[in-house]
Structures are given as structure tokens and as C-alpha cells.
Write a protein that holds these residues in place. Structure first.
Motif, PDB file in Angstrom:
ATOM      1  N   GLY A   9      -0.323  -4.712   9.678  1.00  0.00           N
ATOM      2  CA  GLY A   9       0.785  -4.553   8.751  1.00  0.00           C
ATOM      3  C   GLY A   9       1.898  -3.712   9.348  1.00  0.00           C
ATOM      4  N   THR A  10       2.901  -3.416   8.526  1.00  0.00           N
ATOM      5  CA  THR A  10       4.065  -2.642   8.940  1.00  0.00           C
ATOM      6  C   THR A  10       4.416  -1.646   7.837  1.00  0.00           C
ATOM      7  OG1 THR A  10       4.923  -4.584  10.116  1.00  0.00           O
ATOM      8  CG2 THR A  10       6.465  -2.778   9.719  1.00  0.00           C
ATOM      9  N   ILE A  11       4.742  -0.418   8.230  1.00  0.00           N
ATOM     10  CA  ILE A  11       5.222   0.569   7.260  1.00  0.00           C
ATOM     11  C   ILE A  11       6.732   0.373   7.094  1.00  0.00           C
ATOM     12  CG2 ILE A  11       5.493   3.011   6.707  1.00  0.00           C
ATOM     13  CD1 ILE A  11       3.025   3.585   8.389  1.00  0.00           C
ATOM     14  N   LEU A  12       7.162   0.154   5.864  1.00  0.00           N
ATOM     15  CA  LEU A  12       8.570  -0.111   5.580  1.00  0.00           C
ATOM     16  C   LEU A  12       9.080   0.827   4.492  1.00  0.00           C
ATOM     17  CD1 LEU A  12       8.475  -4.018   5.377  1.00  0.00           C
ATOM     18  CD2 LEU A  12       9.355  -2.648   7.278  1.00  0.00           C
ATOM     19  N   GLU A  47       6.000   2.077   2.169  1.00  0.00           N
ATOM     20  CA  GLU A  47       4.835   1.292   1.782  1.00  0.00           C
ATOM     21  C   GLU A  47       4.421   0.417   2.952  1.00  0.00           C
ATOM     22  OE1 GLU A  47       6.182  -1.033  -1.544  1.00  0.00           O
ATOM     23  OE2 GLU A  47       7.547  -2.258  -0.311  1.00  0.00           O
ATOM     24  N   VAL A  48       3.172  -0.044   2.935  1.00  0.00           N
ATOM     25  CA  VAL A  48       2.672  -0.935   3.981  1.00  0.00           C
ATOM     26  C   VAL A  48       2.749  -2.376   3.494  1.00  0.00           C
ATOM     27  CG1 VAL A  48       0.700  -1.623   5.392  1.00  0.00           C
ATOM     28  CG2 VAL A  48       1.117   0.796   4.935  1.00  0.00           C
ATOM     29  N   ARG A  49       3.464  -3.177   4.260  1.00  0.00           N
ATOM     30  CA  ARG A  49       3.481  -4.629   4.036  1.00  0.00           C
ATOM     31  C   ARG A  49       2.334  -5.215   4.859  1.00  0.00           C
ATOM     32  NH1 ARG A  49       8.532  -7.249   6.637  1.00  0.00           N
ATOM     33  NH2 ARG A  49       7.272  -6.832   8.491  1.00  0.00           N
ATOM     34  N   ILE A  50       1.371  -5.812   4.195  1.00  0.00           N
ATOM     35  CA  ILE A  50       0.181  -6.349   4.864  1.00  0.00           C
ATOM     36  C   ILE A  50       0.478  -7.750   5.386  1.00  0.00           C
ATOM     37  CG2 ILE A  50      -2.280  -6.854   4.601  1.00  0.00           C
ATOM     38  CD1 ILE A  50      -2.133  -5.059   2.036  1.00  0.00           C
ATOM     39  N   ASP A  51       0.047  -8.022   6.606  1.00  0.00           N
ATOM     40  CA  ASP A  51       0.250  -9.350   7.181  1.00  0.00           C
ATOM     41  C   ASP A  51      -0.852 -10.304   6.702  1.00  0.00           C
ATOM     42  OD1 ASP A  51       2.475  -8.420   8.510  1.00  0.00           O
ATOM     43  OD2 ASP A  51       1.373  -7.924  10.333  1.00  0.00           O
ATOM     44  N   ALA A  52      -0.815 -10.569   5.424  1.00  0.00           N
ATOM     45  CA  ALA A  52      -1.755 -11.494   4.783  1.00  0.00           C
ATOM     46  C   ALA A  52      -1.094 -11.980   3.496  1.00  0.00           C
ATOM     47  CB  ALA A  52      -3.080 -10.802   4.485  1.00  0.00           C
ATOM     48  N   LEU A 110       0.822  -1.206   0.000  1.00  0.00           N
ATOM     49  CA  LEU A 110       0.000   0.000   0.000  1.00  0.00           C
ATOM     50  C   LEU A 110       0.856   1.256   0.000  1.00  0.00           C
ATOM     51  CD1 LEU A 110      -2.519  -1.074   2.795  1.00  0.00           C
ATOM     52  CD2 LEU A 110      -2.713  -1.458   0.319  1.00  0.00           C
ATOM     53  N   GLU A 111       0.526   2.169  -0.897  1.00  0.00           N
ATOM     54  CA  GLU A 111       1.094   3.516  -0.848  1.00  0.00           C
ATOM     55  C   GLU A 111       0.220   4.352   0.083  1.00  0.00           C
ATOM     56  OE1 GLU A 111       1.824   7.370  -3.774  1.00  0.00           O
ATOM     57  OE2 GLU A 111       1.521   5.372  -4.660  1.00  0.00           O
ATOM     58  N   LEU A 112       0.841   5.259   0.833  1.00  0.00           N
ATOM     59  CA  LEU A 112       0.125   6.028   1.841  1.00  0.00           C
ATOM     60  C   LEU A 112       0.183   7.530   1.585  1.00  0.00           C
ATOM     61  CD1 LEU A 112       1.353   4.316   5.144  1.00  0.00           C
ATOM     62  CD2 LEU A 112      -0.798   3.894   3.935  1.00  0.00           C
ATOM     63  N   VAL A 113      -0.808   8.227   2.106  1.00  0.00           N
ATOM     64  CA  VAL A 113      -0.721   9.676   2.317  1.00  0.00           C
ATOM     65  C   VAL A 113      -0.984   9.906   3.800  1.00  0.00           C
ATOM     66  CG1 VAL A 113      -1.357  10.413   0.008  1.00  0.00           C
ATOM     67  CG2 VAL A 113      -3.151   9.972   1.683  1.00  0.00           C
ATOM     68  N   THR A 123      -2.704  -0.745  11.856  1.00  0.00           N
ATOM     69  CA  THR A 123      -3.958  -1.447  11.579  1.00  0.00           C
ATOM     70  C   THR A 123      -4.591  -0.816  10.357  1.00  0.00           C
ATOM     71  OG1 THR A 123      -4.327  -1.953  13.919  1.00  0.00           O
ATOM     72  CG2 THR A 123      -6.236  -2.071  12.458  1.00  0.00           C
ATOM     73  N   ILE A 124      -4.926  -1.631   9.382  1.00  0.00           N
ATOM     74  CA  ILE A 124      -5.576  -1.149   8.163  1.00  0.00           C
ATOM     75  C   ILE A 124      -7.067  -1.430   8.302  1.00  0.00           C
ATOM     76  CG2 ILE A 124      -5.674  -1.311   5.641  1.00  0.00           C
ATOM     77  CD1 ILE A 124      -2.783  -3.041   6.707  1.00  0.00           C
ATOM     78  N   TYR A 125      -7.858  -0.361   8.377  1.00  0.00           N
ATOM     79  CA  TYR A 125      -9.305  -0.523   8.494  1.00  0.00           C
ATOM     80  C   TYR A 125      -9.886  -0.591   7.090  1.00  0.00           C
ATOM     81  CZ  TYR A 125      -8.895   0.105  13.488  1.00  0.00           C
ATOM     82  OH  TYR A 125      -8.569  -0.080  14.815  1.00  0.00           O
ATOM     83  N   GLY A 126      -9.845  -1.797   6.533  1.00  0.00           N
ATOM     84  CA  GLY A 126     -10.285  -2.014   5.168  1.00  0.00           C
ATOM     85  C   GLY A 126     -11.786  -1.873   5.011  1.00  0.00           C
TER      86      GLY A 126
END
Length: 369
Positions: A117-120, A144-149, A88-91, A107-110
Motif C-alpha cells: 500500500g501507500t501512505i497518503l 491514511e494507507v491506501r491498500i493495493d487491493a 487504514l488509520e495509523l499510529v 507493507t501491511i503485515y496483516g
């Protein structure tokens, strides 16, 4: 009248607040928590459509009321794009540096589910990129966010129920040390909210009488500049904002005692209200210092910009590394709560402020040479 702050209660509330994710735009749960606590303390919270809270503690007079405001929203992020690699790209939500985002657990509130996840940084593996990890620029386009999935493509991430615009909340990572230091993200301004609740608890426990009504305000969008713009009513003559100060080179703020802000980027705070706070510190033996903030605005600014003709002041707890991984000492939190309670019970000195418009009789004077 001296009002004693229950420090254990203040810290208990701070822990509870830090456990609730509340980046701007995602504040409903923290609003409900604060509302329940206000009701338990004997106040009746009133909520705006979006959730800003007003709880009025009645005094001897309604006109010329005082407001005491803190904000429940915090910094955070939103999904800007779903990348081809599934990450994920973030703002950012609010103004904060991606330097402090790197390594954060989130925490990503989808739209259709909640994920961790983790911001790396884009180049995160030292075994792969070696010195290129250190050479990568700092900025939101470089993390970017690495999602734990299980997801390695944009399509797989979309199937997880994550979409552009979803809220990403940053873990606080809080730690309360035995020596009184508190390390956590989002002390701005959850510590301010805990201070407000502790001051209310102390006033209620003491059965304190106030000369005018006190409007306890909790705003939900201070980090994006909206703040107290729409919750101030016509009866309010003065407003005291509780927020963080900045302990950094070139600043006079401290992690101990009260830091009274004399000005921020919007200009000086009200001369008479600020002087009153200094006098209250002296009368109540509360340690204090003054500071001027250059890159800073608060609920006071949003209220004035919205056209409210009120006196404003800012009282702060000095945090180290503001808008980063913050640190404060409990001494500052208790000191600010003591000052807030003292302000609530103090006598009104400018009687004409009860009227929105009046003649020059009774108008204030300033020292002149």
C-alpha cells in the motif's frame, strides 16, 4: 594494533539489513539474519526470549568486559483503525513525523496475509482538492494507507485479513551512489548494525586479541525506549553505543568521519570513556567531531535507567534528515567501524572498573583549577 575494515563487506551487510523489514515489534527475521552472520564470523549468538542478541568475543579477562551495542529495530507504524472507506488509520512506532510518511510505500503485515500500500494525505488528489492539499495539517490523523487491493469498505478490508494492531513496515527506498552517498530510510540503526558486523569481521580476520571480553549486543526495541535495558550483564563495565548523529542546522555532526556525542537529553556521557574515544581517533588518524544532541536518547540511556552501573558513550555516523528520508556517506560508516575496532583492542585504563564495588584506591581523577 591497527585493524583494517572491509568496506565492501560493511556495505554488503547494510544492503542485506535494509532488505529486511524490522519495525519495533516485528524483528524476528532480522534477528535471525544477524545470528546467522555472527555464527559465520565464528561467534556464538545468545538470544533473549524476545530476540535481543548477545555474542561474546573472548578476551584475556572476563571481569570488566566491554559491550558494543546497536539496535536492529526501526521506525514503523501500526493499524489504529479500519476506516469506512476501507483505508487504514495509523499510529507511529517510534517517534517520527507524518510529514515523512506521506507518499511512502509500505507493507501491511496483516493477521491473515501480507499486502502492499501507500501512505497518503487525506486530501491527495490535486485535481480534486487543488490548494486544499497544501493547506492540510501535518500529523498522523491526516494520513491514511491506501491498500493495493480491491477494498472500498471496512468490511472488505477486514476480509483481506487486516485488523487493528497489524504492523505496517515502511519501505527503505535505498540508493547507494557511486560517489559514496547512501540514501535510505532506517539507516538508524541498520547502518550501526552493519558497522558492528564489519568491526567483528575485521577483528576475526586479523586474529586480534582483546584485553577483556567484548559483548556484542543487538537490541530490538530501542526506538520505543526499551533498548539495552535487559541485556547488560554484571561483568560489563563499559558500553559503547553505535547510532546515528544528526547533521542539521545548529549541530556539529557530519556525514564524514566519526561524530562523538558528548551528551544527549539524558545528560553527559561518561567523561573518561568519551575522552578515550577522542584519544583513539587521534592515535589511529580517524577524523572526528563532537556534538551534543538535545532531542535524542539511545541504548545507553535505557541501560542506565534500568539500573546498570556502567560507563557509557555514544559514537555516531552523522545522517542528514534523521528519522526521515536519511542520507549518509560511506566514509562515516567506515570511520566509525575503525574506531569501534580500535576500542575493542585498546588497553583498559581504569582497572578498578572490573569490580562492581571497591574502595577509593585507584579511583579516577578529573581536572580541577
Amino acid at each position: 594494533m591497527h585493524v583494517t575494515i572491509d568496506e565492501a563487506y560493511l556495505l554488503e551487510q547494510l544492503k542485506a539489513l535494509l532488505a529486511i523489514d524490522s519495525p519495533t515489534g516485528y524483528t524476528d527475521e532480522v534477528v535471525l539474519h544477524c545470528s546467522r552472520e555472527l555464527e559465520r564470523l565464528g561467534l556464538r549468538p545468545e538470544l533473549t526470549r524476545r530476540g535481543a542478541i548477545r555474542a561474546v568475543r573472548q578476551g584475556s579477562r572476563r571481569a570488566g568486559a566491554r559491550a558494543i551495542v546497536s539496535h536492529v529495530d526501526t521506525l514503523g507504524a501500526q493499524v489504529k483503525a479500519i476506516k469506512e472507506n476501507g483505508r487504514l488509520e495509523l499510529v507511529p512506532i517510534g517517534h517520527w513525523s507524518a510529514r515523512f510518511a506521506e507518499g511512502a510505500r509500505v507493507t501491511i503485515y496483516g493477521t491473515q496475509g501480507i499486502h502492499r500500500g501507500t501512505i497518503l494525505p487525506l486530501k491527495a488528489s490535486g485535481h480534486t482538492f487543488n490548494d486544499e492539499v497544501d493547506a492540510l495539517p501535518v500529523g498522523w490523523p491526516y494520513v491514511e494507507v491506501r491498500i493495493d487491493a480491491i477494498t472500498r469498505t471496512a468490511e472488505q478490508t477486514l476480509k483481506l485479513g487486516i485488523e487493528v494492531g497489524d504492523i505496517v513496515a515502511i519501505d527503505t527506498g535505498w540508493e547507494f551512489l557511486d560517489n559514496g552517498f547512501i540514501n535510505s530510510r532506517h539507516l538508524d540503526d541498520k547502518a550501526g548494525v552493519a558497522i558492528s558486523l564489519a568491526a567483528i569481521e575485521a577483528l576475526e580476520r586479523a586474529g586480534a586479541h582483546t584485553p577483556v571480553d567484548t559483548h556484542w549486543l543487538f537490541t530490538i526495541a530501542e526506538e520505543v525506549g526499551v533498548g539495552a535495558s535487559s541485556i547488560v550483564t554484571a561483568d560489563i563495565a563499559s558500553m559503547l553505543t553505535i547510532d546515528n548523529g544528526t547533521t542539521a542546522p545548529g549541530q556539529n555532526s557530519s556525514e564524514f568521519g566519526v561524530t562523538i556525542a558528548m551528551a544527549d537529553q539524558t545528560g553527559p556521557f561518561d567523561f573518561h570513556l568519551t575522552r578515550k574515544l577522542v584519544e583513539l581517533c587521534k592515535e589511529n588518524d580517524i577524523s572526528y567531531q563532537k556534538d551534543v544532541f538535545r532531542y535524542y536518547r539511545s541504548d545507553s540511556a535505557s541501560a542506565l535507567e534500568a539500573g546498570h552501573d556502567i560507563r557509557t558513550a555514544l559514537v555516531t555516523f552523522g545522517v542528514d534528515a534523521s528519522h526521515g528520508y536519511e542520507r549518509i556517506h560511506k566514509h562515516a560508516l567506515t570511520s566509525v567501524a575503525q574506531l569501534v575496532a580500535a576500542f575493542a583492542v585498546s588497553q583498559v585504563k581504569i582497572g578498578r572498573d572490573a569490580n562492581e564495588i571497591s574502595g577509593p584506591e585507584g579511583f579516577t581523577h578529573l581536572p580541577q583549577r
